[in-house]
Design a protein around this motif. Sequence first.
Motif, short mmCIF file in Angstrom:
data_model
loop_
_atom_site.label_atom_id
_atom_site.label_comp_id
_atom_site.label_asym_id
_atom_site.label_seq_id
_atom_site.Cartn_x
_atom_site.Cartn_y
_atom_site.Cartn_z
N LEU A 54 118.05 13.23 64.14
CA LEU A 54 119.20 14.05 64.50
C LEU A 54 119.58 15.00 63.37
O LEU A 54 119.83 16.19 63.59
N ALA A 55 119.61 14.49 62.14
CA ALA A 55 119.97 15.34 61.00
C ALA A 55 118.97 16.48 60.83
O ALA A 55 119.35 17.64 60.60
N ARG A 56 117.68 16.18 60.95
CA ARG A 56 116.65 17.22 60.81
C ARG A 56 116.81 18.28 61.90
O ARG A 56 116.72 19.49 61.63
N THR A 57 117.08 17.85 63.13
CA THR A 57 117.25 18.81 64.22
C THR A 57 118.44 19.72 63.98
O THR A 57 118.35 20.94 64.17
N LEU A 58 119.55 19.14 63.55
CA LEU A 58 120.75 19.95 63.29
C LEU A 58 120.52 20.92 62.14
O LEU A 58 121.02 22.05 62.16
N ARG A 59 119.76 20.51 61.15
CA ARG A 59 119.44 21.44 60.06
C ARG A 59 118.60 22.60 60.57
O ARG A 59 118.81 23.75 60.17
N LEU A 60 117.63 22.31 61.43
CA LEU A 60 116.81 23.38 62.01
C LEU A 60 117.64 24.30 62.90
O LEU A 60 117.27 25.46 63.12
N MET A 61 118.75 23.78 63.40
CA MET A 61 119.66 24.60 64.21
C MET A 61 120.61 25.41 63.34
O MET A 61 121.46 26.13 63.86
N GLY A 62 120.49 25.26 62.02
CA GLY A 62 121.29 26.07 61.10
C GLY A 62 122.52 25.40 60.56
O GLY A 62 123.31 26.05 59.84
N LEU A 63 122.73 24.13 60.84
CA LEU A 63 123.91 23.44 60.33
C LEU A 63 123.62 22.87 58.94
O LEU A 63 122.50 22.47 58.63
N ASP A 64 124.66 22.82 58.13
CA ASP A 64 124.55 22.24 56.79
C ASP A 64 125.91 21.63 56.45
O ASP A 64 126.88 22.36 56.27
N ALA A 65 125.96 20.31 56.39
CA ALA A 65 127.21 19.62 56.11
C ALA A 65 126.88 18.28 55.47
O ALA A 65 125.81 17.71 55.70
#
Length: 355
Positions: A319-330
Amino acid sequence: MTSPTPISEPTSESALTPDSPAAALSPASSASSVSPASSVASAVSPVLAEVVRSGFVEGRHRGSLVVLAADGSVDWALGDVTAPVFPRSTNKPMQAAAVLRAGLDLSGERLALAAASHSGEPFHLDLVRTMLAEHGLTADHLQTPADLPLDPEEAESYLASGRVRDRLTMNCSGKHTAMLAACALNGWPLDTYLDEVHPLQQLVADGVRTASGEDVAHVGTDGCGAPLLSLSLTGLARAFRHFVMAEPGSPERRVADAMRAHPEYVAGTRRPDTWLMQALPGTLSKMGAEAVQALALPDGRALAFKIDDGAIRTLGPVLARTLRLMGLDAPVLTRLEDAPLLGGGARVGEVRASF
């Protein structure tokens, strides 16, 4: 790590294989063509996570994943995201919306608990008892299997206090309480509320079809005993997007708003869904058994994935990897992706995303 190739539609023919070349991730509107090597359908899902111990890859977890753009179109995908899967507890928002359509007036923590896989913490169990009493019900009406709290720490405390498995403690007891309350309100039978042909379950099925835009290919029985309706991963992602983008005041939006406002009731104080919804305002997140995860962002982007072997330990890293690929960073993504392996009580490796 390389990024997956964006595709315009989630067909099995265009599913990426573990060995296919991958281009840099780009918006769906400028998606490049899928390479010939990845255009051949494969019966084997791509590897989404690796198990690394002492620098040695000792295991691999395969699965499929889809990401939707803000407009609801498929942005990119890995594996076959059109075949039906059992969404397990990621269906719970749709089940909660059905009790609202049945006329049950729930809001706040109560509505969040109706869509929950709760951890069995004291505040969860107290509210289930309160809700049962508010609607003239008792724990004897629940048809959940007797179980321990879902959270391991809560389970240890529960057993240490001398208590035993109970129907109320099972993580789906909030959902079942809401279902029973809706049946009581409408004069529907309570003893058959889990039957596929029951009026309430027909409302659930209608809601699943509407939210996902798909027909239900298979009906099974979930771990809690409720009917389990299959969806493709693409349909599941679209359902979560539907809830986030629904009109304010609609049953779907009311469920999404309650879950996002009270995430600790959806999961628990030590659970990733709670962390995500607290750290990323407007995000709707829900996991399911057998390693299913669905999530929608407030801008309409959404994702869903399933790990073939059901390994829950992969959910955070993938999930974290997917969200990073979607441009999120938190910071919450660093917390999510941390899945250590221990040897002799010390950290010697990790489960990590591999795409």
